[in-house]
Design an enzyme around this catalytic site. Structure first.
Site, short mmCIF file in Angstrom:
data_model
loop_
_atom_site.label_atom_id
_atom_site.label_comp_id
_atom_site.label_asym_id
_atom_site.label_seq_id
_atom_site.Cartn_x
_atom_site.Cartn_y
_atom_site.Cartn_z
N ALA A 42 88.65 51.10 86.80
CA ALA A 42 90.02 51.63 86.76
C ALA A 42 90.76 51.13 85.53
O ALA A 42 90.70 49.95 85.19
CB ALA A 42 90.77 51.22 88.01
N ASP A 43 91.45 52.06 84.88
CA ASP A 43 92.34 51.68 83.79
C ASP A 43 93.78 51.75 84.32
O ASP A 43 94.00 52.00 85.51
CB ASP A 43 92.14 52.56 82.56
CG ASP A 43 92.38 54.04 82.82
OD1 ASP A 43 93.05 54.40 83.82
OD2 ASP A 43 91.91 54.86 82.01
N SER A 44 94.73 51.54 83.45
CA SER A 44 96.13 51.49 83.91
C SER A 44 96.58 52.83 84.50
O SER A 44 97.33 52.85 85.48
CB SER A 44 97.06 51.07 82.78
OG SER A 44 96.96 51.96 81.69
N ASP A 53 94.66 55.01 86.07
CA ASP A 53 94.05 55.10 87.41
C ASP A 53 94.86 54.32 88.42
O ASP A 53 95.06 54.77 89.56
CB ASP A 53 92.61 54.55 87.38
CG ASP A 53 91.66 55.40 86.57
OD1 ASP A 53 91.80 56.64 86.57
OD2 ASP A 53 90.77 54.81 85.93
N MET A 54 95.33 53.15 88.02
CA MET A 54 96.13 52.33 88.94
C MET A 54 97.47 52.98 89.24
O MET A 54 97.93 52.94 90.38
CB MET A 54 96.31 50.92 88.37
CG MET A 54 95.04 50.09 88.39
SD MET A 54 94.27 49.96 90.03
CE MET A 54 95.51 49.04 90.93
#
Length: 75
Positions: free
Chosen positions: A32-34, A36-37
């Site tokens: 997860a990248d930012s 995705d979060m």
């Protein structure tokens, strides 16, 4: 609550439920990248009708962190 959050994670990351447990790291295990979060947090907020402030998101690194945060939200 745990089952609801797992279902949201499975849907958001389009993965099998077998790949997720309470120790799963969003970044390390799910990549997860930012963004995705942000999307996951929005899905959790919409589904559970709560608000997670932006400043709290960096502290949510694992499924356990997210579950515990939601439980503390006392909604």
């Amino acid at each position: 609550m745990y089952e609801t959050i797992i279902a949201l994670i499975v849907r958001q990351f389009q993965i099998e439920e077998d790949y997720v447990d309470e120790n799963t790291s969003f970044a390390d295990d799910l990549g997860a990248d930012s963004m995705d979060m942000v999307e996951l947090i929005a899905a959790v907020e919409d589904s559970l009708d709560l608000e997670i402030p932006d400043e709290d998101v960096p502290d949510i690194c694992t499924v356990r962190d997210l579950c515990e945060y939601v439980e503390r939200a006392d909604f």
